[in-house]
Design a protein around this motif. Sequence first.
Motif, PDB file in Angstrom:
ATOM      1  N   SER A 320       0.832  -1.121   0.082  1.00  0.00           N
ATOM      2  CA  SER A 320      -0.061  -0.037   0.158  1.00  0.00           C
ATOM      3  C   SER A 320       1.130   0.927   0.095  1.00  0.00           C
ATOM      4  N   ARG A 321       0.300   2.413  -0.218  1.00  0.00           N
ATOM      5  CA  ARG A 321       0.993   3.629   0.004  1.00  0.00           C
ATOM      6  C   ARG A 321       1.812   3.797   1.276  1.00  0.00           C
ATOM      7  N   GLY A 343      19.283  10.295  -3.903  1.00  0.00           N
ATOM      8  CA  GLY A 343      19.880   9.807  -2.840  1.00  0.00           C
ATOM      9  C   GLY A 343      19.924   9.917  -1.579  1.00  0.00           C
ATOM     10  N   LYS A 344      18.887  10.673  -1.308  1.00  0.00           N
ATOM     11  CA  LYS A 344      18.470  11.094   0.418  1.00  0.00           C
ATOM     12  C   LYS A 344      17.843   9.996   1.084  1.00  0.00           C
ATOM     13  N   GLU A 345      18.422   9.403   1.975  1.00  0.00           N
ATOM     14  CA  GLU A 345      17.844   8.644   2.776  1.00  0.00           C
ATOM     15  C   GLU A 345      16.383   9.245   3.485  1.00  0.00           C
ATOM     16  N   VAL A 346      15.352   8.439   3.304  1.00  0.00           N
ATOM     17  CA  VAL A 346      14.161   8.849   3.737  1.00  0.00           C
ATOM     18  C   VAL A 346      13.543   7.699   4.844  1.00  0.00           C
ATOM     19  N   LEU A 347      14.280   6.761   5.014  1.00  0.00           N
ATOM     20  CA  LEU A 347      13.680   5.671   5.937  1.00  0.00           C
ATOM     21  C   LEU A 347      14.969   4.794   6.428  1.00  0.00           C
ATOM     22  N   ARG A 348      15.163   4.511   7.733  1.00  0.00           N
ATOM     23  CA  ARG A 348      16.268   3.643   8.147  1.00  0.00           C
ATOM     24  C   ARG A 348      15.451   2.793   9.330  1.00  0.00           C
ATOM     25  N   SER A 349      15.287   1.476   9.191  1.00  0.00           N
ATOM     26  CA  SER A 349      14.689   0.531  10.350  1.00  0.00           C
ATOM     27  C   SER A 349      15.361  -0.708  10.371  1.00  0.00           C
ATOM     28  N   SER A 363       5.534   9.689   5.310  1.00  0.00           N
ATOM     29  CA  SER A 363       4.404  10.201   4.111  1.00  0.00           C
ATOM     30  C   SER A 363       5.664  10.686   3.043  1.00  0.00           C
ATOM     31  N   LEU A 364       5.499   9.878   1.951  1.00  0.00           N
ATOM     32  CA  LEU A 364       6.377  10.040   0.539  1.00  0.00           C
ATOM     33  C   LEU A 364       5.502  10.467  -0.551  1.00  0.00           C
ATOM     34  N   GLY A 365       6.244  11.400  -1.432  1.00  0.00           N
ATOM     35  CA  GLY A 365       5.678  11.826  -2.633  1.00  0.00           C
ATOM     36  C   GLY A 365       5.816  10.599  -3.668  1.00  0.00           C
ATOM     37  N   GLU A 366       5.108  10.903  -4.787  1.00  0.00           N
ATOM     38  CA  GLU A 366       5.177   9.737  -5.689  1.00  0.00           C
ATOM     39  C   GLU A 366       6.568   9.724  -6.393  1.00  0.00           C
ATOM     40  N   GLY A 367       6.950   8.520  -6.822  1.00  0.00           N
ATOM     41  CA  GLY A 367       8.110   8.482  -7.485  1.00  0.00           C
ATOM     42  C   GLY A 367       8.900   7.096  -7.361  1.00  0.00           C
TER      43      GLY A 367
END
Length: 387
Positions: A320-321, A343-349, A363-367
């Motif tokens: 899902s989104r 190349g920007k990190e948007v999530l680390r887990s 919350s992420l933009g389309e792409g």
Amino acid sequence: SNHDFATGSESNIGLATYTTSDNTWAYLTSSSTGTISSGTGYAVKLASAGDISFLGTMKVDDASVDLTTSGSNGFNLLGNPYLASVSVGELLGANNSGLAEQTVWLWDQASDTYVQKNLIEDFEIAPSQGFFVKASSSGTFDITESMQSHSSDTFQRPSTRPEIELTMTDGTDTRRADIFYIEGTTTGFDNGYDSSIFEGAANEFAIYTHAVANGNGRNLGIQSLPPDNYENMIIPVGINAVSETDIIIDASTVNLPIGMNVYLEDKDDNSFTLLDSDSNFTTTLASDLDGIGRFYLHTTTSTLGAENFEIDNLSIYTSSRENLRIVGVRNGTARVQLYNILGKEVLRSTFEGTGVNDIQLPSLGEGIYIVHLSIANGTTNKKIIIE
């Protein structure tokens, strides 16, 4: 009054319509009256085997049936109202805009389950045959007089395309999933060429696949893939079965490239089993299975063993989104990082592998995004698309 129907509780008889809103059957009773609606499907069960007859005016004009999306699935039961067969391809082509999938599902009494048909084979729906479709919006489903043909079902005609038929049996029931290799298809979901198993009824015993990439978690009874790059397309295999069940999994192939072998990987014991005319996979389930994560299908000219595909044999996609699903990490600690196209990190887990792991996305933009996954045996990068 002209038939000896099976009987059920109270005064119910073996004649019913399907209720889309709650995926149940609405049984008629011994005192029911009225007319059979043209184009509407009915379930029928007689007290014993015999003929079913219909009395009325022969249908010679177009039929239009209202569709509903009420309930969780949107399955509608329709029927061929004509005295001639109608083509699945023409039905789906004429009604594509109102369907969630270009697929029809039919009851197969021989296997005691529903089977799926799509654009791949021009299956002919017999006179009076009922079939399900899945609606994506309210509207009408048109069955036109011009769709009639006098051909019988053509699903057994010879084909030159490469195919794998994956079957599973417990000694009593047999289920199958088909994989076709067709020019122009992709490793994602191709509407009309990939079809989900029927989910308007319980699937307590089932085998299916998930798309190689970006399939959004659909349980596919038919999957179509491009006829190249065989060795890099690893197919997740899902199974529904209860514990202590003895299962046998076989594969039959048609027109695969010379020297191409089919292996089933079992991540529970890190084994690879060659599936051919002389060998199959057999096991007794120690626990219930309901989904993917344990089994994978490989097509390769190599001989596979436990040292193969420790890290690349994973499925990563967005279910899902808001959710990233990682399938195939059975145990141990894993680290996942998500990068945007710049190349920007948007999530680390991190997570502990359980076979199927869900990671909540911010919350992420389309792409396009790149998933970098690290486990004890190595690292891998996968591309995902958020729409």
